[in-house]
Design a protein around this motif. Sequence first.
Motif, mmCIF file in Angstrom:
data_model
loop_
_atom_site.group_PDB
_atom_site.id
_atom_site.type_symbol
_atom_site.label_atom_id
_atom_site.label_comp_id
_atom_site.label_asym_id
_atom_site.label_seq_id
_atom_site.Cartn_x
_atom_site.Cartn_y
_atom_site.Cartn_z
ATOM 1 N N SER A 14 98.680 -52.570 5.633
ATOM 2 C CA SER A 14 97.675 -52.337 4.587
ATOM 3 C C SER A 14 96.296 -52.103 5.196
ATOM 4 O O SER A 14 95.535 -51.257 4.702
ATOM 5 C CB SER A 14 97.635 -53.517 3.619
ATOM 6 O OG SER A 14 97.310 -54.708 4.306
ATOM 7 N N THR A 15 95.969 -52.817 6.279
ATOM 8 C CA THR A 15 94.683 -52.608 6.947
ATOM 9 C C THR A 15 94.627 -51.216 7.563
ATOM 10 O O THR A 15 93.602 -50.527 7.481
ATOM 11 C CB THR A 15 94.464 -53.682 8.028
ATOM 12 O OG1 THR A 15 94.590 -54.966 7.421
ATOM 13 C CG2 THR A 15 93.097 -53.548 8.665
ATOM 14 N N TYR A 72 93.973 -48.714 4.752
ATOM 15 C CA TYR A 72 92.578 -48.684 4.314
ATOM 16 C C TYR A 72 91.682 -47.983 5.346
ATOM 17 O O TYR A 72 90.780 -47.228 4.981
ATOM 18 C CB TYR A 72 92.066 -50.093 4.041
ATOM 19 C CG TYR A 72 92.744 -50.760 2.871
ATOM 20 C CD1 TYR A 72 93.001 -50.067 1.698
ATOM 21 C CD2 TYR A 72 93.135 -52.084 2.930
ATOM 22 C CE1 TYR A 72 93.627 -50.677 0.629
ATOM 23 C CE2 TYR A 72 93.764 -52.701 1.867
ATOM 24 C CZ TYR A 72 94.003 -51.987 0.722
ATOM 25 O OH TYR A 72 94.625 -52.589 -0.334
ATOM 26 N N CYS A 78 96.762 -49.344 -4.116
ATOM 27 C CA CYS A 78 96.596 -50.803 -4.164
ATOM 28 C C CYS A 78 97.374 -51.399 -5.334
ATOM 29 O O CYS A 78 98.015 -52.442 -5.193
ATOM 30 C CB CYS A 78 95.124 -51.166 -4.294
ATOM 31 S SG CYS A 78 94.176 -50.857 -2.808
ATOM 32 N N GLN A 121 101.023 -51.372 -4.465
ATOM 33 C CA GLN A 121 101.310 -52.399 -3.470
ATOM 34 C C GLN A 121 101.329 -53.783 -4.125
ATOM 35 O O GLN A 121 102.193 -54.608 -3.827
ATOM 36 C CB GLN A 121 100.274 -52.348 -2.356
ATOM 37 C CG GLN A 121 100.540 -53.313 -1.238
ATOM 38 C CD GLN A 121 99.469 -53.239 -0.161
ATOM 39 O OE1 GLN A 121 98.407 -52.662 -0.359
ATOM 40 N NE2 GLN A 121 99.743 -53.837 0.976
#
Length: 175
Positions: A6-7, A10, A59, A62
């Motif tokens: 996820s990082t 982003y 998001c 997720q």
Amino acid sequence: MRVPPSTRLYAALALLIFCAATAATYAGFALGGVWGAGAGALAGVGVVLLCARITITLCRLQTEEHLQRIVVGDGRTEAVADAVLRAINLYEAAVFPLTPAGASTKEQQARRTVAYQLAAHDDLPLSVRVTAAEALETLDQSQDATRTRAAVGALAQAVRACRAGQVSIRDEQKS
């Protein structure tokens, strides 16, 4: 050091937004001077807003995926199982009232009807349906309060197992 996916997502989206806005501004300046740079900047803002919308959607997806992994089932089966348990408990209270004239025959029949209707619900797992039928059978005989309480206790155990996700209607339909 391991970076979570996820990082990385982003960071990639932030880089994409920055590159799109910069490229749009430069292209606008190269094609139309100052006015073109303004138009390019507006186009860049549009791209940034589009990327923000994509980020928000990703998001949300997720989060939904994460919640689906945490939550067992959809809750409908558990709710119906709880309703059956409560209806049978109310029927038990009418069959074995605390006071001699605690429940009328009409009230007892109404509670019996509701308990039977809920026990026949399609969304009930087979284990809950069977234990509910056993509890209703012992209540209909209404001779032994101890035996009836044991049957209702078995129903409560089946409902707890259903609530804990140990039994679901989908699992029972496969077998």
